[in-house]
Design a protein around this motif. Structure first.
Motif, mmCIF file in Angstrom:
data_model
loop_
_atom_site.group_PDB
_atom_site.id
_atom_site.type_symbol
_atom_site.label_atom_id
_atom_site.label_comp_id
_atom_site.label_asym_id
_atom_site.label_seq_id
_atom_site.Cartn_x
_atom_site.Cartn_y
_atom_site.Cartn_z
ATOM 1 N N TYR A 33 0.836 -1.202 0.000
ATOM 2 C CA TYR A 33 0.000 0.000 0.000
ATOM 3 C C TYR A 33 0.873 1.256 0.000
ATOM 4 O O TYR A 33 1.977 1.246 0.537
ATOM 5 N N TYR A 35 0.265 5.231 1.289
ATOM 6 C CA TYR A 35 -0.583 6.206 1.967
ATOM 7 C C TYR A 35 0.129 7.555 1.961
ATOM 8 O O TYR A 35 1.350 7.636 1.960
ATOM 9 N N GLN A 37 0.128 11.087 4.400
ATOM 10 C CA GLN A 37 -0.296 11.571 5.705
ATOM 11 C C GLN A 37 -0.169 13.083 5.749
ATOM 12 O O GLN A 37 0.921 13.624 5.599
ATOM 13 N N LEU A 41 -5.669 15.140 8.609
ATOM 14 C CA LEU A 41 -6.401 14.273 7.666
ATOM 15 C C LEU A 41 -6.056 12.808 7.839
ATOM 16 O O LEU A 41 -6.579 11.957 7.127
ATOM 17 N N GLY A 42 -5.153 12.495 8.730
ATOM 18 C CA GLY A 42 -4.807 11.102 8.947
ATOM 19 C C GLY A 42 -4.084 10.487 7.767
ATOM 20 O O GLY A 42 -3.404 11.165 6.997
ATOM 21 N N LEU A 43 -4.234 9.195 7.601
ATOM 22 C CA LEU A 43 -3.605 8.448 6.530
ATOM 23 C C LEU A 43 -4.637 8.153 5.457
ATOM 24 O O LEU A 43 -5.685 7.583 5.741
ATOM 25 N N LEU A 45 -5.301 6.383 1.644
ATOM 26 C CA LEU A 45 -4.765 5.401 0.710
ATOM 27 C C LEU A 45 -4.691 5.975 -0.691
ATOM 28 O O LEU A 45 -5.679 6.481 -1.225
ATOM 29 N N TYR A 48 -2.925 0.645 -4.074
ATOM 30 C CA TYR A 48 -2.636 -0.599 -3.392
ATOM 31 C C TYR A 48 -2.346 -1.688 -4.425
ATOM 32 O O TYR A 48 -2.626 -1.525 -5.620
ATOM 33 N N LYS A 57 -6.689 1.471 -7.341
ATOM 34 C CA LYS A 57 -6.761 2.842 -6.853
ATOM 35 C C LYS A 57 -7.381 2.902 -5.463
ATOM 36 O O LYS A 57 -8.338 2.208 -5.167
ATOM 37 N N GLY A 58 -6.806 3.789 -4.650
ATOM 38 C CA GLY A 58 -7.346 4.024 -3.333
ATOM 39 C C GLY A 58 -8.222 5.251 -3.304
ATOM 40 O O GLY A 58 -8.874 5.596 -4.297
ATOM 41 N N PHE A 90 3.845 7.117 3.137
ATOM 42 C CA PHE A 90 4.181 5.854 3.787
ATOM 43 C C PHE A 90 3.820 4.686 2.889
ATOM 44 O O PHE A 90 2.720 4.617 2.348
#
Lengths: 112, 113
Positions: A33, A35, A37, A41-43, A45, A48, A57-58, A90
């Motif tokens: 994956y 990601y 960050q 907004l967090g992580l 995607l 993948y 697509k994420g 990440f």
């Protein structure tokens, strides 16, 4: 040492330039994956891959592409970088069906 | 997609006290609910997960509680230590692919001496 490795650790990139973020794992995980960050907004995607030879697509795939030529490597390419792609990226991997993903140390990318 | 959120962006606790970090989710069809810990300058690290058909699961100094009625997940850390200082993310897992692992926005746990 087994794990997942990302390169580079950080990069300052001029807008419009092409950039590939590298990711390699030696745990023989099928799933990988990418990601991004961002603060608040967090992580999220980006792309993948469930197994070598397949990608998907994420949540936020626009402006990014990936390839999965083999089990170990999962590079992320920015074809033409824009400032909104400034973020910490990440890479992660996991065994098929596992909730435990192993993350790299991240790549801090600044697009100017 | 999944909507995973946390109730508080920052939580401050005294060293030695118990910490409780909360999370709300929207998709009842998720198979697993997971907690990750991210220390400064590092990638997230798996802590514990709980299957959707369970209410409670305990690990080493951590307990995860799942309340499916109100779609609420919590992480309890016993006897909080300085090394517990980190950002904690809840995540949901609904199989492989794009819905595989969806993260919430994170809670920053601050330990006061």
């Amino acid at each position: 040492i087994a794990g997942i490795t990302q390169a580079p650790t950080s990069q300052i990139l001029a807008a419009g330039r092409r950039m590939t973020l590298r990711c390699t794992q030696d745990m023989r995980h099928n799933a990988m994956y990418w990601y991004r960050q961002d603060l608040g907004l967090g992580l999220r995607l980006i792309h993948y891959s469930n197994t070598a030879g397949t990608t998907g697509k994420g949540e936020v795939p626009d402006g990014y592409s990936v390839s999965r030529a083999n089990t170990d490597d999962f590079p992320l390419t920015l074809a033409s970088a824009v400032p909104s792609q400034t973020s910490v990226y990440f890479c992660a991997s996991s065994s098929t069906g596992s909730t435990e993903a192993f993350f790299g140390q991240g790549t801090r990318l600044t697009v100017v | 997609g999944e909507n995973v959120g946390l109730h508080l962006p920052t939580l401050s606790v005294q060293e030695g006290d118990n910490s409780i970090i909360n999370c709300a989710y929207s998709n009842s069809a998720s198979d697993y609910f997971i907690w990750y810990k991210q220390e400064s300058g590092k990638g997230p690290q798996f802590i514990i997960d709980i299957r959707s058909n369970m209410d409670k699961r305990q690990g080493q100094r951590v307990t995860v509680l799942l309340n499916k009625t109100v779609k609420h997940l919590s992480l309890q850390i016993a006897a909080t230590q300085p090394g517990d200082s980190a950002v904690y993310f809840c995540a949901v897992y609904s199989g492989g692919g794009a819905d595989g692992l969806t993260f919430g926005k994170g809670t920053h746990l601050i330990i006061q001496p």
